[in-house]
Design a protein around this motif. Structure first.
Motif, PDB file in Angstrom:
ATOM      1  N   ARG A  96     -15.097 -12.327 -71.237  1.00  0.00           N
ATOM      2  CA  ARG A  96     -15.373 -13.754 -71.496  1.00  0.00           C
ATOM      3  C   ARG A  96     -14.188 -14.611 -71.087  1.00  0.00           C
ATOM      4  O   ARG A  96     -14.345 -15.670 -70.469  1.00  0.00           O
ATOM      5  CB  ARG A  96     -15.676 -13.989 -72.971  1.00  0.00           C
ATOM      6  CG  ARG A  96     -17.084 -13.663 -73.385  1.00  0.00           C
ATOM      7  CD  ARG A  96     -17.304 -14.055 -74.840  1.00  0.00           C
ATOM      8  NE  ARG A  96     -17.947 -15.346 -74.917  1.00  0.00           N
ATOM      9  CZ  ARG A  96     -19.161 -15.535 -75.414  1.00  0.00           C
ATOM     10  NH1 ARG A  96     -19.853 -14.535 -75.887  1.00  0.00           N
ATOM     11  NH2 ARG A  96     -19.675 -16.729 -75.446  1.00  0.00           N
ATOM     12  N   LYS A  97     -12.995 -14.151 -71.450  1.00  0.00           N
ATOM     13  CA  LYS A  97     -11.772 -14.897 -71.098  1.00  0.00           C
ATOM     14  C   LYS A  97     -11.641 -15.000 -69.586  1.00  0.00           C
ATOM     15  O   LYS A  97     -11.379 -16.081 -69.036  1.00  0.00           O
ATOM     16  CB  LYS A  97     -10.551 -14.201 -71.693  1.00  0.00           C
ATOM     17  CG  LYS A  97      -9.224 -14.904 -71.413  1.00  0.00           C
ATOM     18  CD  LYS A  97      -8.064 -14.208 -72.069  1.00  0.00           C
ATOM     19  CE  LYS A  97      -7.372 -13.160 -71.280  1.00  0.00           C
ATOM     20  NZ  LYS A  97      -7.049 -13.261 -69.920  1.00  0.00           N
ATOM     21  N   ASN A 100     -14.335 -17.387 -68.143  1.00  0.00           N
ATOM     22  CA  ASN A 100     -13.977 -18.783 -68.397  1.00  0.00           C
ATOM     23  C   ASN A 100     -12.862 -19.258 -67.471  1.00  0.00           C
ATOM     24  O   ASN A 100     -12.903 -20.389 -66.970  1.00  0.00           O
ATOM     25  CB  ASN A 100     -13.593 -18.991 -69.859  1.00  0.00           C
ATOM     26  CG  ASN A 100     -14.775 -18.931 -70.788  1.00  0.00           C
ATOM     27  OD1 ASN A 100     -15.908 -19.161 -70.381  1.00  0.00           O
ATOM     28  ND2 ASN A 100     -14.535 -18.614 -72.042  1.00  0.00           N
ATOM     29  N   GLU A 101     -11.877 -18.403 -67.229  1.00  0.00           N
ATOM     30  CA  GLU A 101     -10.783 -18.767 -66.327  1.00  0.00           C
ATOM     31  C   GLU A 101     -11.283 -18.930 -64.891  1.00  0.00           C
ATOM     32  O   GLU A 101     -10.966 -19.908 -64.214  1.00  0.00           O
ATOM     33  CB  GLU A 101      -9.671 -17.721 -66.375  1.00  0.00           C
ATOM     34  CG  GLU A 101      -8.833 -17.785 -67.632  1.00  0.00           C
ATOM     35  CD  GLU A 101      -7.779 -16.693 -67.694  1.00  0.00           C
ATOM     36  OE1 GLU A 101      -7.584 -15.962 -66.698  1.00  0.00           O
ATOM     37  OE2 GLU A 101      -7.139 -16.575 -68.756  1.00  0.00           O
ATOM     38  N   CYS A 105     -14.197 -22.943 -67.186  1.00  0.00           N
ATOM     39  CA  CYS A 105     -15.025 -23.416 -68.296  1.00  0.00           C
ATOM     40  C   CYS A 105     -14.322 -23.108 -69.611  1.00  0.00           C
ATOM     41  O   CYS A 105     -13.719 -22.054 -69.768  1.00  0.00           O
ATOM     42  CB  CYS A 105     -16.390 -22.723 -68.285  1.00  0.00           C
ATOM     43  SG  CYS A 105     -17.398 -23.133 -66.858  1.00  0.00           S
ATOM     44  N   LYS A 106     -14.439 -24.039 -70.533  1.00  0.00           N
ATOM     45  CA  LYS A 106     -13.834 -23.830 -71.846  1.00  0.00           C
ATOM     46  C   LYS A 106     -14.864 -23.619 -72.944  1.00  0.00           C
ATOM     47  O   LYS A 106     -14.560 -23.085 -73.991  1.00  0.00           O
ATOM     48  CB  LYS A 106     -12.935 -25.018 -72.192  1.00  0.00           C
ATOM     49  CG  LYS A 106     -11.723 -25.158 -71.293  1.00  0.00           C
ATOM     50  CD  LYS A 106     -10.876 -26.352 -71.676  1.00  0.00           C
ATOM     51  CE  LYS A 106      -9.661 -26.494 -70.810  1.00  0.00           C
ATOM     52  NZ  LYS A 106      -9.942 -27.024 -69.486  1.00  0.00           N
ATOM     53  N   THR A 107     -16.094 -24.062 -72.698  1.00  0.00           N
ATOM     54  CA  THR A 107     -17.129 -23.977 -73.736  1.00  0.00           C
ATOM     55  C   THR A 107     -18.404 -23.351 -73.168  1.00  0.00           C
ATOM     56  O   THR A 107     -18.602 -23.288 -71.953  1.00  0.00           O
ATOM     57  CB  THR A 107     -17.490 -25.379 -74.268  1.00  0.00           C
ATOM     58  OG1 THR A 107     -18.124 -26.120 -73.216  1.00  0.00           O
ATOM     59  CG2 THR A 107     -16.265 -26.123 -74.781  1.00  0.00           C
ATOM     60  N   GLU A 110     -20.379 -25.656 -70.888  1.00  0.00           N
ATOM     61  CA  GLU A 110     -19.923 -25.699 -69.494  1.00  0.00           C
ATOM     62  C   GLU A 110     -20.439 -24.514 -68.682  1.00  0.00           C
ATOM     63  O   GLU A 110     -20.523 -24.593 -67.463  1.00  0.00           O
ATOM     64  CB  GLU A 110     -18.402 -25.752 -69.431  1.00  0.00           C
ATOM     65  CG  GLU A 110     -17.815 -27.045 -69.958  1.00  0.00           C
ATOM     66  CD  GLU A 110     -16.302 -27.040 -70.000  1.00  0.00           C
ATOM     67  OE1 GLU A 110     -15.701 -28.042 -69.595  1.00  0.00           O
ATOM     68  OE2 GLU A 110     -15.716 -26.028 -70.439  1.00  0.00           O
ATOM     69  N   LEU A 111     -20.784 -23.424 -69.351  1.00  0.00           N
ATOM     70  CA  LEU A 111     -21.318 -22.254 -68.656  1.00  0.00           C
ATOM     71  C   LEU A 111     -22.814 -22.386 -68.348  1.00  0.00           C
ATOM     72  O   LEU A 111     -23.321 -21.729 -67.442  1.00  0.00           O
ATOM     73  CB  LEU A 111     -21.104 -20.985 -69.494  1.00  0.00           C
ATOM     74  CG  LEU A 111     -19.685 -20.468 -69.611  1.00  0.00           C
ATOM     75  CD1 LEU A 111     -19.646 -19.296 -70.592  1.00  0.00           C
ATOM     76  CD2 LEU A 111     -19.126 -20.054 -68.268  1.00  0.00           C
TER      77      LEU A 111
END
Length: 118
Positions: A96-97, A100-101, A105-107, A110-111
């Motif tokens: 997941r990390k 997101n990177e 995306c942070k949330t 956003e995905l």
């Protein structure tokens, strides 16, 4: 009266665009439906812009990260995804990390546009 014609194999214009091919879509509609289709065209244009702008980022994901993203977008928890993929919850958190990177995306919200890729 609606007639939709696409000039791509299997009418899969999204896949064609993701693969860098050209897609032509032709639509014949009744004049009274024009307003509805104008709105749909605007939505489609935004989706195509998203696909074009984010294709490179999406392609950075590994096969496993794409699997994890698919499950995330279907609403599964880290624990459920870990069970499905026979890995630890820590591994899913790491994926997941990394997702997101790579996708910046942070949330979860956003995905969501990445549902287009699946």
């Amino acid at each position: 009266m609606e007639t939709l014609t696409t000039l791509v194999p299997n009418n899969d214009w999204q896949l064609a665009l993701v693969n860098g091919q050209k897609a032509v879509i032709s639509l014949e509609i009744a004049i009274e439906d024009l307003a509805i289709y104008r709105k749909l065209t605007n939505v489609l244009t935004k989706q195509l812009d998203f696909l074009g702008s984010n294709k490179a980022s999406f392609e950075q994901l590994t096969r496993r990260e794409k699997q994890v993203l698919h499950h995330i977008l279907q609403g599964y928890s880290n624990e459920a995804i870990a069970d499905m993929l026979c890995v630890s919850c820590y591994t899913i958190k790491t994926h997941r990390k990394n997702i997101n990177e790579k996708l910046n995306c942070k949330t979860m919200v956003e995905l969501l546009p990445y549902l287009l890729f699946f």
